[in-house]
Design a protein around this motif. Sequence first.
Motif, mmCIF file in Angstrom:
data_model
loop_
_atom_site.group_PDB
_atom_site.id
_atom_site.type_symbol
_atom_site.label_atom_id
_atom_site.label_comp_id
_atom_site.label_asym_id
_atom_site.label_seq_id
_atom_site.Cartn_x
_atom_site.Cartn_y
_atom_site.Cartn_z
ATOM 1 N N VAL A 4 0.860 -1.176 0.000
ATOM 2 C CA VAL A 4 0.000 0.000 0.000
ATOM 3 C C VAL A 4 0.893 1.221 0.000
ATOM 4 O O VAL A 4 1.848 1.311 0.760
ATOM 5 C CB VAL A 4 -0.885 0.027 1.271
ATOM 6 C CG1 VAL A 4 -1.810 1.224 1.231
ATOM 7 C CG2 VAL A 4 -1.684 -1.264 1.411
ATOM 8 N N SER A 5 0.600 2.157 -0.869
ATOM 9 C CA SER A 5 1.531 3.288 -0.981
ATOM 10 C C SER A 5 1.000 4.600 -0.419
ATOM 11 O O SER A 5 1.760 5.498 -0.118
ATOM 12 C CB SER A 5 1.926 3.484 -2.446
ATOM 13 O OG SER A 5 0.749 3.714 -3.204
ATOM 14 N N SER A 6 -0.321 4.716 -0.305
ATOM 15 C CA SER A 6 -0.827 5.958 0.273
ATOM 16 C C SER A 6 -2.137 5.685 1.006
ATOM 17 O O SER A 6 -2.705 4.606 0.880
ATOM 18 C CB SER A 6 -1.048 7.009 -0.810
ATOM 19 O OG SER A 6 -2.197 6.678 -1.555
ATOM 20 N N GLY A 7 -2.618 6.674 1.791
ATOM 21 C CA GLY A 7 -3.848 6.491 2.541
ATOM 22 C C GLY A 7 -3.577 6.051 3.958
ATOM 23 O O GLY A 7 -2.423 5.978 4.393
ATOM 24 N N ALA A 10 -1.154 3.084 4.620
ATOM 25 C CA ALA A 10 0.244 3.483 4.410
ATOM 26 C C ALA A 10 0.743 4.320 5.588
ATOM 27 O O ALA A 10 1.871 4.144 6.052
ATOM 28 C CB ALA A 10 0.373 4.278 3.108
ATOM 29 N N ASP A 11 -0.116 5.209 6.087
ATOM 30 C CA ASP A 11 0.262 6.022 7.252
ATOM 31 C C ASP A 11 0.562 5.133 8.463
ATOM 32 O O ASP A 11 1.549 5.344 9.179
ATOM 33 C CB ASP A 11 -0.880 6.983 7.630
ATOM 34 C CG ASP A 11 -1.024 8.136 6.635
ATOM 35 O OD1 ASP A 11 -0.270 8.147 5.641
ATOM 36 O OD2 ASP A 11 -1.890 8.997 6.866
ATOM 37 N N ALA A 14 3.802 3.314 7.950
ATOM 38 C CA ALA A 14 4.934 4.243 8.047
ATOM 39 C C ALA A 14 5.206 4.616 9.506
ATOM 40 O O ALA A 14 6.353 4.696 9.932
ATOM 41 C CB ALA A 14 4.635 5.502 7.227
ATOM 42 N N GLU A 15 4.161 4.813 10.266
ATOM 43 C CA GLU A 15 4.349 5.282 11.648
ATOM 44 C C GLU A 15 4.631 4.149 12.625
ATOM 45 O O GLU A 15 5.273 4.355 13.649
ATOM 46 C CB GLU A 15 3.097 6.028 12.112
ATOM 47 C CG GLU A 15 2.871 7.304 11.309
ATOM 48 C CD GLU A 15 2.246 8.373 12.188
ATOM 49 O OE1 GLU A 15 2.680 8.520 13.345
ATOM 50 O OE2 GLU A 15 1.312 9.038 11.707
ATOM 51 N N THR A 61 -3.982 8.777 13.411
ATOM 52 C CA THR A 61 -4.199 8.397 12.012
ATOM 53 C C THR A 61 -5.681 8.135 11.741
ATOM 54 O O THR A 61 -6.255 8.627 10.758
ATOM 55 C CB THR A 61 -3.370 7.138 11.673
ATOM 56 O OG1 THR A 61 -2.000 7.424 11.936
ATOM 57 C CG2 THR A 61 -3.551 6.739 10.217
ATOM 58 N N HIS A 65 -8.261 10.341 9.295
ATOM 59 C CA HIS A 65 -8.932 9.747 8.130
ATOM 60 C C HIS A 65 -10.389 9.388 8.409
ATOM 61 O O HIS A 65 -11.067 8.861 7.521
ATOM 62 C CB HIS A 65 -8.171 8.494 7.677
ATOM 63 C CG HIS A 65 -6.796 8.772 7.142
ATOM 64 N ND1 HIS A 65 -6.575 9.231 5.851
ATOM 65 C CD2 HIS A 65 -5.572 8.683 7.714
ATOM 66 C CE1 HIS A 65 -5.270 9.385 5.658
ATOM 67 N NE2 HIS A 65 -4.644 9.062 6.776
#
Lengths: 456, 456
Positions: A4-7, A10-11, A14-15, A61, A65
């Motif tokens: 998954v690269s965004s959204g 992904a958050d 990443a976190e 997050t 969203h």
Amino acid sequence: MTVVSSGPVADLVAELGDAAVIDSDTMIAYTRDQALLCPSGRPLAVVRARTVDHVVATLKTAHRHGIPVVTRGAGTGLAGGANAIDGCIVLSTEKLDRILAVDEQSRTATVEAGVINGDLATAVAARGLWYVPDPGSRAISTIGGNLATDAGGACCAKYGVTGDHVARIKAVLADGRIIHTGAVTRKNVAGLNLTRLLVGSEGALAVIVEATVRLRRAPAHTATVVAAFSDTVQAVDAVLAIQAVADPSLVELMDRTTIAAVNDMTHMGLDETAGALLLIQCDGDAAEAEAQRSADACRAAAATELHVSTDAAEGDALMQARRVALTALERRGSTLLDDLAVPVPRLPHMLDAIARIADRHRLLIGTFGHAADGNLHPTIVFDAADPDAADRAHRAFDEMVTRCLALGGSITGEHGVGGLKRRYLEPMIGSVERSLMRGIKAAFDPTGILNPGRAI
Amino acid sequence: MTVVSSGPVADLVAELGDAAVIDSDTMIAYTRDQALLCPSGRPLAVVRARTVDHVVATLKTAHRHGIPVVTRGAGTGLAGGANAIDGCIVLSTEKLDRILAVDEQSRTATVEAGVINGDLATAVAARGLWYVPDPGSRAISTIGGNLATDAGGACCAKYGVTGDHVARIKAVLADGRIIHTGAVTRKNVAGLNLTRLLVGSEGALAVIVEATVRLRRAPAHTATVVAAFSDTVQAVDAVLAIQAVADPSLVELMDRTTIAAVNDMTHMGLDETAGALLLIQCDGDAAEAEAQRSADACRAAAATELHVSTDAAEGDALMQARRVALTALERRGSTLLDDLAVPVPRLPHMLDAIARIADRHRLLIGTFGHAADGNLHPTIVFDAADPDAADRAHRAFDEMVTRCLALGGSITGEHGVGGLKRRYLEPMIGSVERSLMRGIKAAFDPTGILNPGRAI
């Protein structure tokens, strides 16, 4: 492996790194609790938080969203309160599992939410202290989950429920801010009681990450009484008579169906001619005298068999019969487990209603529970593969709850509302009261992301 | 006689008849509680409600006109929570004084808010039952007031505070709607815990008009220990040692200043050479054995004098010394009574700080309190006619509260926030937590007419 690269996902990745789980096979284990007949959805991601920072990052997050968050401890809930909602984040606190401090003089322990109840009890027992709340799941359920559901147990009649043993709570709000409620002092009336508000709120107000709980001196003695009765009416008479002469730590009841199921599983040789069995424990300096008075009360209430033991190991072995009741009934089919509470004097009416409902719907219902609290667990056993049986089971369930309400009882004594009891909440508490609860939720969680649709 | 033809007062008189009081001389008795140094305002009217309908009518009128409502029971509060606000309606529930039901089997009593605690206790004692909560004011304070402040007392260490003994509350919202919270069953986890939220909310969320409280079996035996110590540190050592071997129902402490004041008033002949006195009571089947173990613990902590009594009348007479402590100190001057709670092991630090503060400000401070809970009532005695003394008294008060917070304590163990502790609330609970409380208040009372500025 999903990439998954965004959204939001992904958050989270990443976190949170590997605390965020998006692998379907692993996620499946986090989609439901033990209320097997309650629907559950498919989560977007599962977070297995190892630190409070993980919880904060998850909520920030989700808040950003607008994603629902279902918090869970060990997933031992029995009302579907921890079942995933489609597209939600399941936030597991099970890895927040440190006992942070035990203060012997103040008799408190500070623990992270994921500490197992039984592990805490064992850790403090080594210092002569006692963590009292004893839900049936204590060996596997977490303190955070116990708090979120205000879990009961057997010894509540004397010692109260989970919420009666908590001093402070540290929690994370929907937007990621951290709050602390309560005080470590035994008495504290500074401001509104946020602690008792969080207790039992099923993850709908905030995510509990840490708590300071109160401990007691372990009782020096315990004594156990087992009493058989020809029917449940006499057993309830005995409960009332016992409560007039003693303060038992627990009074557990098993009906004929449960006794037979336990015998089949354990070969314990309980008296199957009995209509009901009571297990009574007294503790403290006067345990034996109280147990003796309890036994006398049972005799006067026409007990057909009586056994008194001051041996702790034997008492524990006897209690085991009660502890395995649900497991024993589960061996006979699918189960629909209820959790009703009525005033003790009304137990005969409730038990009679359960028997009639079982007859009318041609169902096996085994009933056991915490007689001293009036808290019963009538357990409908049926063949889930037979749609007609499943339909009869659900109707019987509905009729039991309705009868309980008519008797002035509570739709849930200790399991919580979750998804299972949602439609009975307003009939019990009233519409104005429910709108107040919604207002309180809005004060904590204005965007409504925390366990939406549960508890309230 | 004031004549009013239109507006809120005219509405009250029209709707309530003689339950609405607008005569200044009568109103004066309803303008303040026992926190004599807290400011109070001049009410527009006083309502002495005799029925729930009177309460509803009062709130509807106040809501319509946007007038603040200060609810009061017997006015025995010690934090100014029931002091009138300029232009408010004072709503007294003291005449809602009926005991509606006592259920011996369920061990509950349902009472109107104005029933006196001691009257309820006496009524149920005739049936062998016990209403436990025992605030010092119990002979004159109401159940409604006790609930609104979550009143404490002496036997909380073993039995909990007022809120631990309430099952259901009936209350009227700011707009006149009636709500019912809780359940009569011992266990109930249906929805958020509105009952514990109303308890201690000081009339800022709703007006409590009725409650169902839990009763206990009266204990068969009590035993009392009096122990003298050369200083307070040893007395606190004894408290900790007692709690390791017994569950006393109360452990009360009096310091040297208090002992002397009590002797002056009562000629009881308490040991004035002692630095501190402990009064300990144990109850139940093992009362005598527990008292003996408590006495042994005191001896090991270097008690200079010890007396054990199993005579209930003698125990009561000894407790009388503690009960009159505040009255005895009040004979020495104006008093500024505090209500601090710290963890029991930190009592020596708090007591030491109090002594230093007294020295520094050249003030007499007598300290007594509930040692088993860490709940102290340091009482500053001063000459209110001397502005310098009054100033030093207020500074000393401030320093004591600040020190208590530094020790991890609570700014109020059992008296409430009222007006007296308002400025310490946020430093104790935090700003996010306080904003949550404000959000909860807004959910109950959107226009903010109920006891504005109190509790939160």
